[in-house]
Motif scaffolding. Structure first.
Motif, PDB file in Angstrom:
ATOM      1  N   UNK A   8       0.850  -1.185   0.000  1.00 36.68           N
ATOM      2  CA  UNK A   8       0.000   0.000   0.000  1.00 36.68           C
ATOM      3  C   UNK A   8       0.886   1.237   0.000  1.00 36.68           C
ATOM      4  N   UNK A   9       0.359   2.351  -0.512  1.00 35.08           N
ATOM      5  CA  UNK A   9       1.127   3.596  -0.561  1.00 35.08           C
ATOM      6  C   UNK A   9       0.324   4.755   0.006  1.00 35.08           C
ATOM      7  N   UNK A  10       1.076   5.724   0.500  1.00 38.94           N
ATOM      8  CA  UNK A  10       0.502   6.928   1.083  1.00 38.94           C
ATOM      9  C   UNK A  10       1.262   8.129   0.555  1.00 38.94           C
ATOM     10  N   UNK A  11       0.543   9.070  -0.049  1.00 40.09           N
ATOM     11  CA  UNK A  11       1.128  10.336  -0.482  1.00 40.09           C
ATOM     12  C   UNK A  11       1.025  11.290   0.697  1.00 40.09           C
ATOM     13  N   UNK A  12       2.163  11.695   1.255  1.00 37.86           N
ATOM     14  CA  UNK A  12       2.170  12.511   2.459  1.00 37.86           C
ATOM     15  C   UNK A  12       1.604  13.903   2.214  1.00 37.86           C
ATOM     16  N   UNK A  13       0.862  14.363   3.217  1.00 35.83           N
ATOM     17  CA  UNK A  13       0.403  15.748   3.241  1.00 35.83           C
ATOM     18  C   UNK A  13       0.458  16.236   4.685  1.00 35.83           C
ATOM     19  N   UNK A  14      -0.012  17.434   4.946  1.00 35.17           N
ATOM     20  CA  UNK A  14       0.132  18.056   6.265  1.00 35.17           C
ATOM     21  C   UNK A  14      -0.484  17.239   7.395  1.00 35.17           C
ATOM     22  N   UNK A  15      -1.568  16.505   7.154  1.00 33.04           N
ATOM     23  CA  UNK A  15      -2.208  15.763   8.243  1.00 33.04           C
ATOM     24  C   UNK A  15      -1.423  14.528   8.676  1.00 33.04           C
TER      25      UNK A  15
ATOM     26  N   UNK B  45       9.708  13.829   5.300  1.00 38.65           N
ATOM     27  CA  UNK B  45       8.830  14.999   5.374  1.00 38.65           C
ATOM     28  C   UNK B  45       7.848  15.088   4.212  1.00 38.65           C
ATOM     29  N   UNK B  46       8.160  14.423   3.111  1.00 40.74           N
ATOM     30  CA  UNK B  46       7.316  14.558   1.918  1.00 40.74           C
ATOM     31  C   UNK B  46       7.484  13.342   1.019  1.00 40.74           C
ATOM     32  N   UNK B  47       6.600  13.274   0.045  1.00 41.60           N
ATOM     33  CA  UNK B  47       6.693  12.205  -0.946  1.00 41.60           C
ATOM     34  C   UNK B  47       5.728  11.065  -0.682  1.00 41.60           C
ATOM     35  N   UNK B  48       6.044   9.934  -1.266  1.00 42.12           N
ATOM     36  CA  UNK B  48       5.223   8.730  -1.155  1.00 42.12           C
ATOM     37  C   UNK B  48       5.901   7.764  -0.194  1.00 42.12           C
ATOM     38  N   UNK B  49       5.110   7.197   0.700  1.00 40.26           N
ATOM     39  CA  UNK B  49       5.586   6.198   1.652  1.00 40.26           C
ATOM     40  C   UNK B  49       4.874   4.891   1.319  1.00 40.26           C
ATOM     41  N   UNK B  50       5.629   3.793   1.305  1.00 37.23           N
ATOM     42  CA  UNK B  50       5.095   2.487   0.940  1.00 37.23           C
ATOM     43  C   UNK B  50       5.220   1.519   2.107  1.00 37.23           C
ATOM     44  N   UNK B  51       4.192   0.717   2.320  1.00 40.95           N
ATOM     45  CA  UNK B  51       4.239  -0.349   3.318  1.00 40.95           C
ATOM     46  C   UNK B  51       4.041  -1.682   2.605  1.00 40.95           C
ATOM     47  N   UNK B  52       4.935  -2.625   2.904  1.00 40.99           N
ATOM     48  CA  UNK B  52       4.849  -4.000   2.406  1.00 40.99           C
ATOM     49  C   UNK B  52       4.641  -4.891   3.617  1.00 40.99           C
TER      50      UNK B  52
ATOM     51  N   UNK C  36       7.317  -3.638   6.453  1.00 41.54           N
ATOM     52  CA  UNK C  36       8.372  -2.637   6.320  1.00 41.54           C
ATOM     53  C   UNK C  36       7.764  -1.397   5.682  1.00 41.54           C
ATOM     54  N   UNK C  37       8.163  -0.236   6.185  1.00 41.74           N
ATOM     55  CA  UNK C  37       7.720   1.037   5.628  1.00 41.74           C
ATOM     56  C   UNK C  37       8.944   1.737   5.044  1.00 41.74           C
ATOM     57  N   UNK C  38       8.836   2.151   3.782  1.00 42.41           N
ATOM     58  CA  UNK C  38       9.957   2.794   3.092  1.00 42.41           C
ATOM     59  C   UNK C  38       9.499   4.096   2.453  1.00 42.41           C
ATOM     60  N   UNK C  39      10.453   5.012   2.279  1.00 37.27           N
ATOM     61  CA  UNK C  39      10.138   6.251   1.568  1.00 37.27           C
ATOM     62  C   UNK C  39      10.243   6.003   0.071  1.00 37.27           C
ATOM     63  N   UNK C  40      10.007   7.047  -0.722  1.00 36.25           N
ATOM     64  CA  UNK C  40       9.981   6.884  -2.180  1.00 36.25           C
ATOM     65  C   UNK C  40      11.344   6.555  -2.783  1.00 36.25           C
ATOM     66  N   UNK C  41      12.406   6.739  -1.998  1.00 38.17           N
ATOM     67  CA  UNK C  41      13.752   6.380  -2.470  1.00 38.17           C
ATOM     68  C   UNK C  41      14.187   5.004  -1.996  1.00 38.17           C
ATOM     69  N   UNK C  42      13.304   4.296  -1.309  1.00 34.73           N
ATOM     70  CA  UNK C  42      13.616   2.962  -0.821  1.00 34.73           C
ATOM     71  C   UNK C  42      14.281   2.936   0.549  1.00 34.73           C
ATOM     72  N   UNK C  43      14.385   4.086   1.195  1.00 37.00           N
ATOM     73  CA  UNK C  43      14.991   4.150   2.527  1.00 37.00           C
ATOM     74  C   UNK C  43      14.029   3.540   3.544  1.00 37.00           C
ATOM     75  N   UNK C  44      14.539   2.635   4.369  1.00 39.39           N
ATOM     76  CA  UNK C  44      13.719   1.971   5.380  1.00 39.39           C
ATOM     77  C   UNK C  44      13.420   2.937   6.520  1.00 39.39           C
TER      78      UNK C  44
END
Length: 150
Positions: A27-34, A95-102, A118-126
């Motif tokens: 699943x993915x989440x596009x980060x915003x202020x909330x 702080x921003x971007x897309x976060x993915x959970x596998x 595992x939750x990673x940022x859009x660059x694959x950082x854990x």
């Protein structure tokens, strides 16, 4: 398959399905202020919620007989899953971007199941890892599903 159950929190967060199959969920989440804390970084509660939602759906997906694939709706939403334990390790933030959970079901028996994510940022950082135990409730009988709850 009921696609309207148990989606209010997922919809509020904006957590979207990427793929579901009998072995894993993404699943993915596009980060915003909330989604941010007072420091302007991804809130730990959002991360933990992502892990819990993905793991519970992974547990349900491995028991479901419905077809799976890309952007599949929540499998067998009529079959409740309750979280028994949930552990989260926070490793980094963003702080921003897309976060993915596998998430994947790791094992279990007839009623108790184990899953990890595992939750990673859009660059694959854990950013975080998590694992939990879940109980998969029996399917409600058709006659019971329409009965009022006392």
């Amino acid at each position: 398959m009921n696609t309207s159950a148990s989606t209010r929190l997922r919809d509020y967060l904006g957590l979207k399905f990427v793929s579901v199959n009998e072995e894993s969920i993404c699943m993915q989440l596009l980060l915003n202020h909330r989604h941010l804390n007072q420091a302007g970084t991804l809130h730990g509660g959002v991360v933990t919620t992502m892990i819990d939602i993905a793991c519970s759906i992974a547990v349900r997906a491995c028991q479901d007989e419905s077809p799976t694939g890309s952007a599949e709706p929540e499998p067998d939403a009529d079959r409740p899953v309750a979280t028994l334990t949930l552990n989260t390790c926070f490793l980094a933030t963003t702080r921003r971007g897309v976060v993915t959970v596998h998430a994947q079901r790791r094992g279990g028996g007839k009623r108790i199941h184990f899953a990890a994510a595992q939750v990673k940022d859009q660059n694959g950082k854990l950013l975080a890892t998590g694992e939990g135990s879940y109980t998969l409730k029996p399917r409600a009988r058709q006659a019971d599903s329409h009965s009022p709850v006392a």
